[in-house]
Design an enzyme around this catalytic site. Structure first.
Site, PDB file in Angstrom:
ATOM      1  CG  HIS A  22      -0.699  -0.222   2.492  1.00  0.00           C
ATOM      2  ND1 HIS A  22       0.275   0.494   3.111  1.00  0.00           N
ATOM      3  CD2 HIS A  22      -1.186  -1.082   3.423  1.00  0.00           C
ATOM      4  CE1 HIS A  22       0.385   0.082   4.357  1.00  0.00           C
ATOM      5  NE2 HIS A  22      -0.489  -0.880   4.569  1.00  0.00           N
ATOM      6  CG  HIS A  76      -4.356  -6.837  12.222  1.00  0.00           C
ATOM      7  ND1 HIS A  76      -5.203  -5.757  12.330  1.00  0.00           N
ATOM      8  CD2 HIS A  76      -3.304  -6.402  11.477  1.00  0.00           C
ATOM      9  CE1 HIS A  76      -4.683  -4.726  11.680  1.00  0.00           C
ATOM     10  NE2 HIS A  76      -3.540  -5.090  11.150  1.00  0.00           N
ATOM     11  CD  GLU A  78      -3.291  -3.212   7.233  1.00  0.00           C
ATOM     12  OE1 GLU A  78      -2.710  -3.235   8.324  1.00  0.00           O
ATOM     13  OE2 GLU A  78      -3.021  -2.397   6.323  1.00  0.00           O
ATOM     14  CG  ASP A  80      -1.663  -7.425   5.714  1.00  0.00           C
ATOM     15  OD1 ASP A  80      -2.672  -6.921   6.234  1.00  0.00           O
ATOM     16  OD2 ASP A  80      -0.525  -7.313   6.210  1.00  0.00           O
ATOM     17  CG  HIS A 143      -0.851  -1.812  12.141  1.00  0.00           C
ATOM     18  ND1 HIS A 143      -1.182  -2.209  10.873  1.00  0.00           N
ATOM     19  CD2 HIS A 143      -0.470  -0.524  12.045  1.00  0.00           C
ATOM     20  CE1 HIS A 143      -0.991  -1.233  10.031  1.00  0.00           C
ATOM     21  NE2 HIS A 143      -0.560  -0.191  10.698  1.00  0.00           N
ATOM     22  CG  ASP A 162       0.525  -6.136  11.367  1.00  0.00           C
ATOM     23  OD1 ASP A 162       0.806  -7.002  10.528  1.00  0.00           O
ATOM     24  OD2 ASP A 162      -0.361  -5.283  11.198  1.00  0.00           O
ATOM     25  CE1 TYR A 190       5.696  -5.600   9.146  1.00  0.00           C
ATOM     26  CE2 TYR A 190       5.858  -4.817  11.401  1.00  0.00           C
ATOM     27  CZ  TYR A 190       5.153  -5.451  10.405  1.00  0.00           C
ATOM     28  OH  TYR A 190       3.900  -5.943  10.672  1.00  0.00           O
ATOM     29  CG  HIS A 221       3.864  -9.145   7.791  1.00  0.00           C
ATOM     30  ND1 HIS A 221       3.276  -9.431   6.574  1.00  0.00           N
ATOM     31  CD2 HIS A 221       3.011  -8.310   8.431  1.00  0.00           C
ATOM     32  CE1 HIS A 221       2.105  -8.796   6.500  1.00  0.00           C
ATOM     33  NE2 HIS A 221       1.918  -8.112   7.616  1.00  0.00           N
TER      34      HIS A 221
HETATM   35 FE1  FEO Z   1      -1.714  -4.344   9.876  1.00  0.00          FE
HETATM   36 FE2  FEO Z   1       0.091  -6.912   8.302  1.00  0.00          FE
HETATM   37  O1  FEO Z   1      -1.372  -5.759   8.665  1.00  0.00           O
END
Ligand code: FEO
Length: 393
Positions: A22, A76, A78, A80, A143, A162, A190, A221
């Site tokens: 993004h 979470h 989001e 992804d 996050h 995250d 990150y 991640h």
């Molecule tokens: Fe806040 Fe990896 O998404």
């Protein structure tokens, strides 16, 4: 799939080709980590991004029938992470979606959740899988407001989504399998580009985590932190960044129409460096903002250069300031410089933005048109002044 600990499997996806997250430039790609926990009951913690659902499902199939999953734990919302949840609820039809109340609301604003079976949890709630227990820790704003950590009590494995992640695509799954300088740079990159503005919440969460016995941190991640030594290492990096600690160096960023502001940047950098303070110089149209933000994270000073165009700063400088403003950076001094022809305005407007960010500022330096020896000298002395100020703070 990779066994993280007995009965806990990594079943995520490696996105080797991702470069744009993004708008955040990720030079090394990324991974979307999901974890399958197999006991008398089966839980899947975290999911993957759009386009990687089949990778996730194929990995799960090597261990269990995906239809048999009892709990789909959403740490979470989001996309992804949550995108594949939307698919998993259609496969594991009897599974409960385990999440907190904010996440439930956020999921309903992303997907049609009218037929989903939710189990709402809050900090301290537990679900027994048999020999393993899942404990949940809400982590708002680490996050998003919906963020949550899952802790596998008996195995001392923390799945913080995250937090403690890195955007790095690797065939290795553990941090101890990759050279430490690469791991450190990816972790810092990150943190700088995802979490800098959330320092207060992160500090609070780090205090809370001190009470937990953690042997493995398995983020959503990048690489998994295995063993106390690595857990303590990444926690100490986070503590340093969340406390806004800095090193004695300056970051000079600029854009330039006809190289005058670029010449100024070089002379200012020389002045800073000759005073014994390190400096990094970035041309804004040639460097991704995420690289610059990584360097800003621990810098003591930000020096912003712009030519004046139509009485304004250059667009790349405006984009840079907009990007860093959102991160609410602290404990840094800032100033501006630049060349203009007649009316000026670029440097003045940069200074307004730097002051609006609450940074301590030094008076800026402007020159008209092309810097000659006299103006170059002024730039050099401006650099020396910045270095002296850095040494004072
Ligand atoms: Fe806040 Fe990896 O998404």
């Amino acid at each position: 799939m990779v066994e993280v600990k007995k009965g806990i499997y990594w079943v995520g996806a490696v996105d080797w080709s991702a470069r744009d997250f993004h708008g955040y430039y990720i030079a090394r790609g990324t991974t979307y980590n999901a974890y399958l926990i197999v006991d008398e009951k089966i839980a899947l913690v975290d999911f993957v991004k759009h386009g990687f659902e089949d990778v996730l499902i194929d990995r799960i199939k090597k261990i269990v029938d995906p239809k048999e999953i009892d709990y789909l734990v959403c740490n979470h919302v989001e996309m992804d992470h949550s995108f594949a949840l939307n698919k998993m609820v259609k496969i594991a039809k009897d599974a409960e979606v385990v999440t907190n109340s904010r996440a439930k609301e956020h999921l309903s604003l992303h997907y049609d959740t009218s037929n989903w079976s939710f189990r709402i949890v809050k900090t301290g709630d537990e679900i027994s899988l048999g020999s393993k227990t899942l404990r949940f820790i809400e982590a708002p704003m680490v996050h998003w407001p919906d963020s949550m950590f899952t802790y596998v009590v008996e195995d001392k494995v923390l799945m913080p989504n995250d937090a403690f992640g890195q955007h790095i695509a690797t065939s290795e799954r553990f941090a101890d399998e990759v050279p430490e300088d690469i791991v450190y740079e990816a972790t810092k990159d990150y943190y700088a580009n995802i979490l800098t503005h959330l320092a207060t919440q992160i500090r609070r969460k780090l205090e809370e985590l001190e009470k937990l016995d953690i042997e493995i941190i398995a983020p959503s991640h990048g690489l998994i932190w295995r063993g106390k030594e690595w857990v303590e290492k990444v926690v100490s990096w986070y503590r340093r960044w969340a406390n806004h600690e800095s090193e004695e160096y300056a970051v000079v960023v600029f854009d330039s129409m006809w190289h005058s502001t670029e010449t100024m940047a070089q002379e200012i950098a020389k002045g800073i460096s000759d005073k014994g303070v390190k400096v990094r110089v970035f041309h804004l149209r040639k460097t991704p903002l995420s690289f610059i933000m990584r360097e800003i994270l621990e810098a003591k000073a930000i020096v912003v250069g712009t030519s004046t165009q139509h009485n304004e700063m250059l667009p790349s400088v405006g984009a840079f300031l907009t990007y860093i403003k959102g991160f609410r950076i602290k404990n840094k001094i800032a100033t501006a410089f630049g060349s203009y022809g007649w009316g000026g305005g670029g440097v003045r407007n940069v200074m307004k933005e730097l002051k609006a960010m609450g940074l301590e500022t030094i008076d800026p330096l402007e020159i008209r048109f092309v810097p000659k020896e006299k103006e170059k000298r002024l730039c050099y002395e401006f650099g020396e002044k910045i270095a002296e100020k850095i040494k004072e703070v």
